[in-house]
Write an enzyme that holds these catalytic residues in place. Structure first.
Site, PDB file in Angstrom:
ATOM      1  N   ILE A 103       0.886  -1.169   0.000  1.00  0.00           N
ATOM      2  CA  ILE A 103       0.000   0.000   0.000  1.00  0.00           C
ATOM      3  C   ILE A 103       0.925   1.221   0.000  1.00  0.00           C
ATOM      4  O   ILE A 103       1.931   1.240   0.720  1.00  0.00           O
ATOM      5  CB  ILE A 103      -0.933  -0.018   1.243  1.00  0.00           C
ATOM      6  CG1 ILE A 103      -1.891   1.182   1.261  1.00  0.00           C
ATOM      7  CG2 ILE A 103      -0.156  -0.058   2.549  1.00  0.00           C
ATOM      8  CD1 ILE A 103      -2.953   1.085   2.382  1.00  0.00           C
ATOM      9  N   SER A 104       0.622   2.208  -0.838  1.00  0.00           N
ATOM     10  CA  SER A 104       1.489   3.384  -0.939  1.00  0.00           C
ATOM     11  C   SER A 104       1.470   4.193   0.352  1.00  0.00           C
ATOM     12  O   SER A 104       0.490   4.174   1.097  1.00  0.00           O
ATOM     13  CB  SER A 104       1.023   4.274  -2.102  1.00  0.00           C
ATOM     14  OG  SER A 104       0.936   3.527  -3.290  1.00  0.00           O
ATOM     15  N   LYS A 105       2.565   4.927   0.593  1.00  0.00           N
ATOM     16  CA  LYS A 105       2.645   5.814   1.761  1.00  0.00           C
ATOM     17  C   LYS A 105       1.585   6.899   1.658  1.00  0.00           C
ATOM     18  O   LYS A 105       1.384   7.465   0.573  1.00  0.00           O
ATOM     19  CB  LYS A 105       3.990   6.551   1.738  1.00  0.00           C
ATOM     20  CG  LYS A 105       5.177   5.788   2.231  1.00  0.00           C
ATOM     21  CD  LYS A 105       6.449   6.479   1.776  1.00  0.00           C
ATOM     22  CE  LYS A 105       6.760   7.682   2.652  1.00  0.00           C
ATOM     23  NZ  LYS A 105       8.217   8.016   2.635  1.00  0.00           N
TER      24      LYS A 105
END
Ligand code: SAH
Length: 257
Positions: A103-105
């Site tokens: 999951i992206s930051k």
């Protein structure tokens, strides 16, 4: 073509892209699920305080777009990661979501969505996301954009995203299973395209499927050999490409699995 529209709605034609219309925050479609009873242990009894703290940190780092901040405040990131990782959900870090993906930051999600909001066409038209992953960014996007198509090449994650997103009832979000390197021609032209996976360069299909006035934000390898965030604006007089900061995205891959 392996892409299958995941939602019942098909895009209407022609796309309407009122270039001058301001970005509007979507009203919450349904009451947010009550975090108090359902929040996994580790997030605390109520996740909203810790989420608000995350949003304040992002604001301090320069995220200023009101609709983006509102969307980040509304979407419960801890619901998109494994229970064991839920206590880290509001830290500014990428986390594993299975099948080797992350999951992206939150700061990267905020940055990319802010960039598309600031494009000439904004997000008043359709937006295409490449790489649904667990569905977190798609949920944030669906709260700022009018219509969102999000495509994922790994069936396991496409299904996981569908499950994660179901309780949120985001009727303007359409999940697709397929190879996003070909874009999704049936929904084109797009006011914005956002990619959560990075390849050597940007597939030509993405540029083709952008509306005039539309903006693409994606990671791509630069001449210096680094992966940087790249903004491509399709203007009436041609393509304008701008390279921004270095980023670390998972690889863009072709085909489905
Ligand atoms: N936005 C996501 C980030 C997921 S990581 C989130 O919020 O969780 C990036 C995703 O891009 C991975 O799930 C990966 O499988 C997917 N991906 C990589 N290449 C792709 C392609 N050609 N088409 C569609 N999805 C792709």
């Amino acid at each position: 073509m392996s892409q299958q529209p995941g939602g019942r709605q098909r895009p209407g034609f022609p796309a309407r892209l009122p270039s001058a219309s301001p970005v509007q925050a979507r009203k919450p479609v349904a009451a947010a699920p009550v975090a108090r009873a359902a929040a996994p242990t580790g997030v605390g009894m109520d996740s909203s305080a810790v989420r608000m703290a995350m949003v304040r940190r992002l604001q301090a780092q320069g995220v200023a777009h009101p609709a983006v901040l509102a969307a980040l405040s509304a979407v419960e990131r801890h619901r998109f990661v494994d229970t064991a990782l839920a206590n880290q959900a509001y830290e500014d870090t990428s986390l594993p979501i299975g099948l080797g993906q992350t999951i992206s930051k939150p700061s990267v999600v905020a940055r990319m969505i802010e960039l598309i909001c600031q494009g000439p066409a904004g997000v008043a038209g359709r937006v295409l996301e490449i790489g649904t992953g667990c569905g977190y960014q798609a949920a944030v996007l669906s709260r700022v954009a009018r219509e969102v198509y999000s495509i994922e090449r790994l069936r396991g994650l496409h299904e996981k995203a569908r499950e994660n997103l179901r309780p949120m009832r985001l009727s303007n979000l359409h999940l697709l299973f397929g190879d996003g390197m070909a874009g999704f021609a049936a929904g084109a032209p797009y006011a914005a395209i956002i990619a959560a996976a990075g390849g050597e360069d940007l597939p030509a299909a993405w540029i083709d499927q952008l509306a005039v006035g539309g903006r693409l934000v994606a990671p791509a390898v630069t001449a210096a050999g680094r992966q940087n965030l790249v903004v491509v604006d399709k203007t009436p007089t041609g393509i304008v490409r701008t390279e921004l900061e270095t980023v670390h995205f998972v690889p863009l891959k072709s085909g489905v699995a």
